[in-house]
Design an enzyme around this catalytic site. Structure first.
Site, PDB file in Angstrom:
ATOM      1  N   LYS A  66       0.881  -1.233  -0.138  1.00  8.00           N
ATOM      2  CA  LYS A  66       0.027  -0.041  -0.004  1.00  8.00           C
ATOM      3  C   LYS A  66       0.781   1.461  -0.035  1.00  8.00           C
ATOM      4  O   LYS A  66       1.540   1.535   0.950  1.00  8.00           O
ATOM      5  CB  LYS A  66      -0.854  -0.033   1.193  1.00  8.00           C
ATOM      6  CG  LYS A  66      -1.704   1.378   1.554  1.00  8.00           C
ATOM      7  CD  LYS A  66      -2.694   1.233   2.563  1.00  8.00           C
ATOM      8  CE  LYS A  66      -3.265   2.501   3.021  1.00  8.00           C
ATOM      9  NZ  LYS A  66      -4.248   2.589   4.272  1.00  8.00           N
ATOM     10  N   ASP A 103      -2.517  10.229   3.421  1.00  7.96           N
ATOM     11  CA  ASP A 103      -3.781   9.821   3.507  1.00  7.96           C
ATOM     12  C   ASP A 103      -4.556  10.886   4.511  1.00  7.96           C
ATOM     13  O   ASP A 103      -4.572  10.864   5.461  1.00  7.96           O
ATOM     14  CB  ASP A 103      -3.940   8.517   4.097  1.00  7.96           C
ATOM     15  CG  ASP A 103      -5.493   8.074   4.519  1.00  7.96           C
ATOM     16  OD1 ASP A 103      -6.373   8.622   3.964  1.00  7.96           O
ATOM     17  OD2 ASP A 103      -5.571   6.914   5.377  1.00  7.96           O
ATOM     18  N   LYS A 154      -9.978  13.082   7.764  1.00  7.48           N
ATOM     19  CA  LYS A 154      -9.519  12.465   9.336  1.00  7.48           C
ATOM     20  C   LYS A 154      -9.585  13.845  10.351  1.00  7.48           C
ATOM     21  O   LYS A 154      -9.313  14.873   9.795  1.00  7.48           O
ATOM     22  CB  LYS A 154      -8.209  12.264   9.154  1.00  7.48           C
ATOM     23  CG  LYS A 154      -7.952  10.785   8.697  1.00  7.48           C
ATOM     24  CD  LYS A 154      -6.322  10.083   8.719  1.00  7.48           C
ATOM     25  CE  LYS A 154      -6.403   8.934   8.212  1.00  7.48           C
ATOM     26  NZ  LYS A 154      -7.001   7.899   8.816  1.00  7.48           N
ATOM     27  N   ASP A 185     -11.988   7.210   3.768  1.00 11.77           N
ATOM     28  CA  ASP A 185     -10.849   6.971   4.573  1.00 11.77           C
ATOM     29  C   ASP A 185     -10.614   5.446   4.756  1.00 11.77           C
ATOM     30  O   ASP A 185      -9.291   5.046   4.987  1.00 11.77           O
ATOM     31  CB  ASP A 185     -10.976   7.635   5.886  1.00 11.77           C
ATOM     32  CG  ASP A 185      -9.769   7.651   6.778  1.00 11.77           C
ATOM     33  OD1 ASP A 185      -8.666   7.601   6.073  1.00 11.77           O
ATOM     34  OD2 ASP A 185      -9.635   7.815   7.976  1.00 11.77           O
ATOM     35  N   ARG A 220      -7.838  -0.359   0.991  1.00 11.03           N
ATOM     36  CA  ARG A 220      -8.316  -1.490   0.718  1.00 11.03           C
ATOM     37  C   ARG A 220      -9.045  -1.466  -0.770  1.00 11.03           C
ATOM     38  O   ARG A 220      -8.798  -2.454  -1.670  1.00 11.03           O
ATOM     39  CB  ARG A 220      -9.644  -1.999   1.692  1.00 11.03           C
ATOM     40  CG  ARG A 220     -10.689  -1.038   1.797  1.00 11.03           C
ATOM     41  CD  ARG A 220     -11.483  -1.278   2.761  1.00 11.03           C
ATOM     42  NE  ARG A 220     -10.994  -0.960   4.060  1.00 11.03           N
ATOM     43  CZ  ARG A 220     -11.559  -1.327   5.371  1.00 11.03           C
ATOM     44  NH1 ARG A 220     -12.744  -1.725   5.494  1.00 11.03           N
ATOM     45  NH2 ARG A 220     -11.135  -0.712   6.300  1.00 11.03           N
TER      46      ARG A 220
HETATM   47  N1  BES Z   1      -4.164   4.600   6.829  1.00 11.90           N
HETATM   48  C1  BES Z   1      -5.081   4.312   7.887  1.00 11.90           C
HETATM   49  C2  BES Z   1      -4.920   3.456   8.789  1.00 11.90           C
HETATM   50  C3  BES Z   1      -4.084   3.712   9.781  1.00 11.90           C
HETATM   51  C4  BES Z   1      -4.446   4.401  11.020  1.00 11.90           C
HETATM   52  C5  BES Z   1      -2.762   3.535   9.728  1.00 11.90           C
HETATM   53  C6  BES Z   1      -3.650   4.814  12.092  1.00 11.90           C
HETATM   54  C7  BES Z   1      -1.715   4.006  10.549  1.00 11.90           C
HETATM   55  C8  BES Z   1      -1.959   4.718  11.731  1.00 11.90           C
HETATM   56  C9  BES Z   1      -6.508   3.907   6.824  1.00 11.90           C
HETATM   57  O1  BES Z   1      -6.597   4.424   5.620  1.00 11.90           O
HETATM   58  C10 BES Z   1      -7.764   4.234   7.515  1.00 11.90           C
HETATM   59  O2  BES Z   1      -8.103   5.214   7.618  1.00 11.90           O
HETATM   60  N2  BES Z   1      -8.586   3.274   7.864  1.00 11.90           N
HETATM   61  C11 BES Z   1      -9.619   3.387   8.602  1.00 11.90           C
HETATM   62  C12 BES Z   1     -10.773   2.366   8.157  1.00 11.90           C
HETATM   63  C13 BES Z   1     -12.201   2.720   8.587  1.00 11.90           C
HETATM   64  C14 BES Z   1     -12.676   4.091   7.891  1.00 11.90           C
HETATM   65  C15 BES Z   1     -12.938   1.753   8.320  1.00 11.90           C
HETATM   66  C16 BES Z   1      -9.527   3.360  10.186  1.00 11.90           C
HETATM   67  O3  BES Z   1      -8.464   2.625  10.474  1.00 11.90           O
HETATM   68  O4  BES Z   1     -10.044   4.037  10.862  1.00 11.90           O
HETATM   69 ZN    ZN Z   2      -4.850   4.623   4.735  1.00 10.78          ZN
HETATM   70 ZN    ZN Z   3      -7.493   6.102   5.285  1.00  7.83          ZN
END
Ligand code: BES
Ligand code: ZN
Ligand code: ZN
Length: 470
Positions: A235, A240, A247, A317, A321
């Site tokens: 990835k 992000d 976020k 966010d 995936r």
């Molecule tokens: N890149 C983030 C996950 C992440 C969070 C990596 C903290 C490192 C530290 C990912 O893209 C994300 O934002 N995932 C969300 C998924 C949710 C919206 C279903 C998450 O983990 O909150």
């Molecule tokens: Zn991410």
């Molecule tokens: Zn994300």
């Protein structure tokens, strides 16, 4: 700083400082027992006692096993680097812990100073490891191997640590191209027109609001008569922001690390090619930036992925995936691999489940999980399996598309993300695939073990350990 293995007794090496690892049991027998005692040194793991006049650094260890040596060496090197000495010597404790000693020194001594106008000047030039009573010829290959793997880990850290205004998807392409030139790898890059031809609409949607074009990078290392073929998928979200499902401000800080999976995969193929392993390795990277804008993809959008599976976007966010869905599908067509491993900072939920120090491992093959866990113990990277189940799978059901990009319940979020990826793994590849969620382990704001502030390079040591023994 140079680190050298020398075929000499430690007493015959000329250096400013001697380094000694010592356990609690050995403390009373030490020549310096009295001074160490009066200094209050108890040989606790990762504590050091610098006897400046004697020119010795004592490093406390719980045992002389690899994990303890790696961590103690990392604590020691920081103390040594903060002094003004130029050289140090240490004896290779054992054949089995030499690799960890090298890793502790290189990874614990790593600094990222690219953006400092006046970086601290390190005076330390040489560290000599004395082969001492162990045959030099048996130590040399272990030493060289550990150095290659440690340097590849630092290579990964360097890219992750660079700021997002500097490392965008196109920069990742240049970095990969340079690595391919330096290490004689094959390199193929699909820019947005190529992605469109491949109908990689999920990946394209994520990157649409960015001013930087998304790209798929495919590097390959192809030795003659390889024993196995491995596909590594990373990835590569160079930033992000969360997209329109923005976020919160404090969660956005550190999101330059969302490219850590891609950078780990680059470090792995670098190491494998330098170790000259007789396995063919392919690295596939989805390089994308997740931003906001008038052209941004939206919650409620339905995306038709490369595999034709339709995806309801409920949260922009959960973008990693979407990118991986298309890259995994592409990788399965491009190469008929024995194993497919993906590395991704995929979910905050993985960090909640396992803590910051453990990588989450998901997949269908018990044997693969077992072998990879073994590599984890051997290399000192902690990993733990998160089990799939049919109940969590149901949470990804969408009323209007084939699958939703967000589970209907937040519990088990790391696993539902893994199950989302599973939807894009073809039946014949189910047992060949493993997903590594490195969200917790890829980056740290508090140093631990041989990790300093910032990127850790997690995955690189682990995969090198696994691939070496294939
Ligand atoms: N890149 C983030 C996950 C992440 C969070 C990596 C903290 C490192 C530290 C990912 O893209 C994300 O934002 N995932 C969300 C998924 C949710 C919206 C279903 C998450 O983990 O909150
Ligand atoms: Zn991410
Ligand atoms: Zn994300």
């Amino acid at each position: 700083m140079n680190i050298k293995l020398v075929e000499k007794k430690i007493s015959d090496i000329d250096a400013d400082i001697k380094i000694e690892f010592i356990s609690k049991d050995e403390l009373s027998e030490s020549e310096e027992a009295e001074i160490l005692n009066s200094a209050g040194f108890k040989a606790e793991q990762d504590t050091t006692c610098f006897l400046y006049e004697k020119r010795v650094i004592f490093c406390g260890v719980d045992s002389k096993k690899s994990d303890d040596i790696r961590s103690a060496a990392a604590a020691m090197i920081k103390v040594l680097k903060s002094s003004n000495y130029t050289s140090a010597k240490v004896s290779a404790i054992s054949k089995s812990s030499l690799g960890a000693l090298v890793e502790g020194i290189v990874l614990g001594g790593y600094e990222f100073n690219e953006y400092k106008s006046e970086p601290k000047k390190a005076t330390l030039e040489n560290i000599f490891i004395a082969a001492q009573d162990i045959e030099f010829a048996t130590l040399e290959p272990i030493f060289n191997e550990a150095l290659i793997i440690s340097n590849a880990t630092c290579f990964t850290r360097d890219i992750v640590n660079r700021a997002p205004q500097e490392v965008n998807p196109q920069t990742l392409c240049s970095i990969a191209q340079k690595l391919s030139d330096d290490n004689s790898l094959e390199c193929e890059i699909l820019q947005e027109d190529g992605l469109a031809k491949e109908k990689m609409n999920a990946m394209l949607a994520v990157g649409r609001a960015s001013i930087h074009g998304s790209a798929l990078i495919h590097l390959s290392y192809k030795p003659a008569n390889p024993k196995k073929i491995i596909s590594l998928v990373g990835k590569g979200l160079t930033y992000d922001s969360g997209g329109l499902s923005l976020k919160p401000a404090t969660s956005m800080v550190t999101m330059k690390m969302d490219k850590a999976g891609a950078c780990a995969v680059l470090g792995m193929i670098k190491a494998v090619s330098e170790l000259k392993l007789d396995i063919e390795v392919h690295a596939f990277i989805g390089a994308v930036e997740n931003m906001v804008g008038g052209d941004a993809y939206k919650p409620d959008d339905v995306l038709v992925s490369r595999s034709k599976t339709t995806i309801e976007v409920r949260n922009t966010d959960a973008e990693g995936r979407l990118v991986l869905a298309d890259v995994l599908d592409y990788a399965q067509d491009a190469v008929n691999a024995d194993y497919i491993f993906d590395f991704a900072t995929l979910t905050g939920a993985c960090m909640i489940a396992l803590g910051q120090y453990t990588t989450g491992l998901m997949g269908h093959s018990h044997k693969l999980k077992h072998d990879i866990s073994r590599a984890g113990s051997d290399t000192g990277e902690m990993i733990s399996s998160l089990p799939f189940n049919k109940h969590l799978k149901k949470l990804l059901k969408s009323e209007i598309a084939d699958i939703s990009n967000t589970a209907s319940k937040p519990y088990g979020g790391a696993i539902t993300a893994g199950l989302f990826l599973d939807k894009f793994i073809r039946e014949e590849n189910k047992k060949k695939w493993m997903h590594f969620d490195i969200a917790g382990t890829a980056y740290t704001e508090t140093p631990w073990d041989c990790n300093v502030y910032g990127a850790t390079g997690s995955g690189v040591r682990l995969m090198c350990g696994y691939l070496k023994n294939l």
